[in-house]
Design an enzyme around this catalytic site. Sequence first.
Site, PDB file in Angstrom:
ATOM      1  N   ASP A  33     -27.325 -12.854  31.744  1.00  0.00           N
ATOM      2  CA  ASP A  33     -28.319 -13.914  31.937  1.00  0.00           C
ATOM      3  C   ASP A  33     -28.831 -14.451  30.592  1.00  0.00           C
ATOM      4  O   ASP A  33     -28.386 -13.985  29.527  1.00  0.00           O
ATOM      5  CB  ASP A  33     -29.427 -13.415  32.892  1.00  0.00           C
ATOM      6  CG  ASP A  33     -30.419 -12.492  32.211  1.00  0.00           C
ATOM      7  OD1 ASP A  33     -30.321 -12.267  30.990  1.00  0.00           O
ATOM      8  OD2 ASP A  33     -31.313 -11.995  32.921  1.00  0.00           O
TER       9      ASP A  33
ATOM     10  N   ASP B 125     -10.070  -6.343  31.570  1.00  0.00           N
ATOM     11  CA  ASP B 125     -10.087  -5.697  32.892  1.00  0.00           C
ATOM     12  C   ASP B 125      -9.519  -6.533  34.049  1.00  0.00           C
ATOM     13  O   ASP B 125      -9.879  -7.714  34.187  1.00  0.00           O
ATOM     14  CB  ASP B 125     -11.530  -5.375  33.292  1.00  0.00           C
ATOM     15  CG  ASP B 125     -12.385  -4.897  32.144  1.00  0.00           C
ATOM     16  OD1 ASP B 125     -11.861  -4.665  31.056  1.00  0.00           O
ATOM     17  OD2 ASP B 125     -13.606  -4.776  32.352  1.00  0.00           O
TER      18      ASP B 125
HETATM   19  N1  DQQ Z   1     -15.305  -5.136  30.206  1.00  0.00           N
HETATM   20  C1  DQQ Z   1     -15.870  -3.816  30.239  1.00  0.00           C
HETATM   21  C2  DQQ Z   1     -16.819  -3.903  31.378  1.00  0.00           C
HETATM   22  C3  DQQ Z   1     -17.370  -5.276  31.245  1.00  0.00           C
HETATM   23  C4  DQQ Z   1     -16.184  -6.063  30.829  1.00  0.00           C
HETATM   24  C5  DQQ Z   1     -14.833  -2.747  30.385  1.00  0.00           C
HETATM   25  C6  DQQ Z   1     -16.518  -7.180  29.859  1.00  0.00           C
HETATM   26  O1  DQQ Z   1     -17.822  -2.927  31.343  1.00  0.00           O
HETATM   27  O2  DQQ Z   1     -17.910  -5.752  32.468  1.00  0.00           O
HETATM   28  O3  DQQ Z   1     -13.682  -2.998  29.640  1.00  0.00           O
HETATM   29  O4  DQQ Z   1     -15.379  -7.907  29.526  1.00  0.00           O
END
Ligand code: DQQ
Length: 575
Positions: free
Chosen positions: A140, A61
Amino acid sequence: MAVSPILLLLAIFSLIYGNGILPIEATHHVYRNLQTLSSDSSDQPYRTAYHFQPPKNWINDPNGPMRYKGLYHLFYQYNPKGAVWGNIVWAHSVSKDLVNWTPLDHAIYPSQPSDINGCWSGSATILPGGKPAILYTGIDPNNHQVQNLALPKNMSDPLLREWVKSPKNPLMAPTSANMINSSSFRDPTTAWLGKDGYWRVLIGSKIHTRGMAILYKSKNFVNWVQAKQPLHSAEGTGMWECPDFYPVLNNKPSSTIGLDTSVNGDNVRHVLKVSLDDKKHDHYLIGTYDIAKDIFTPDNGFEDSQTVLRYDYGKYYASKTIFEDGKNRRVLLGWVNESSSVSDDIKKGWAGIHTIPRAIWLHKSGKQLVQWPVVELESLRVNPVHWPTKVVKGGEMLQVTGVTAAQADVEISFDVNEFGKGEVLDQWVDPQILCSRKGAAVKGGLGPFGLLVFASRGLQEYTAVFFRIFRYQNKNLVLMCSDQSRSSLNKDNDMTTYGTFVDMDPLHEKLSLRTLIDHSVVESFGGEGRACITARVYPTIAINEKAQLYAFNNGTAAVKITRLSAWSMEKAKIN
Ligand code: DQQ
């Protein structure tokens, strides 16, 4: 002969994931044993030249994009140790133009109890006075998802290299009182400010199968209180990841102007985008937001597959927008996962790219959004090729010469008039299924016509992006497809064909298509940005200078190309 354990592991994984038994989609599959594996192979036909990607390892992301002191900042989910998801930190790059990017040290990484097991997605908000604030999800010590705040150490550093985490972290956490599910509570949005002086932020969540965007409010950005109701929720949609909530101008005639996240008023509509974890797609709703009551009333829903809206009908996930003050535009950034097998990702040493940043605005119909690659991308265009008007007869293929076909930007428009030859559709069919049944090789009436990209000379390999016009309920229905079924001789790849209908009237509008071609990505914009489809492809023959580009028509009716402009694209300076 002894077989190395790594090769054995790779062989097992390619058996499981390489033959289509399990889908290779956007979800983060957790391969504990592979999280620190990555090769340094110099044979790299699939690395992109002008899409965002770091030199190696896994990315997902886009996080906390912002513009600060004239520089764009992009943070992104990154595994510093390997080519599959894991060990997640916020990597950081900066750019002057959204095209060329310079890497900086990681900005946010596990360092305090509230994020010791991972620094997951989040967003930036520019506070009054110009101070950026990042809210992000930390994992956490109990593996609970909590929300944290980080602020720049030195506001006079335009690179914003160092971030200080709030000693009050976590600011939002699941408790027995709020009953929030501790493994479904993540991805804070950019916050917006009401006239009542309260900041608002959304966190993605779910209860059982009801996906939801939980609303929190705060006066000081540190003490956050959960609102009584989520801003929105929908039964059966599963976990909502990476929500995004922003205003768009309800304007006729259409203008591409974007609005700051806190703007509301008469001429304003709101967009709620959520990344549906179960489907791995970014869906959006357009609606009205009453900020006094914190009620969002969407025009459409997620339930009806005929009206549900997506940013991109191909491989695309976890996107986020940013409003740019100086340029008055809203820009959308998104992640595109690989379609190759995990073992191939480890061999090439990297996985994941971002799409070209896209300007995004409300279509003049008010019914959908429109997206277009940011104008800055055009600075990479060289050696233009322009065609005069040409008729393409049924069954004809015209080669586009003079461009580097594996690294190009192509704009093509078609004029069609023999509407009587459109195939009749008796009942509504899911467009992706229709595209899979009627790929580019299936002869039609009015279409398929469009582009063959990454085509090998003998057409053993090609990816086809095309239109097909149907007669449905006495109207012309435009189908846009990205057909990957013959994109590679390596059948370990996910070669799913994608498709969508384009809401347009081909009787009065030219059918336009723009396709960005970049070694292993085909990013297409149909109907002037009303329909976007992104695909990942890995040709084995049609690579680099062996790739060819064609315009084609496989329908019985002739079509006229009224415009073809194609450019070779220079390599951007990325990380
Ligand atoms: N990637 C997801 C999110 C999370 C992140 C979406 C973890 O929900 O925070 O691709 O790498």
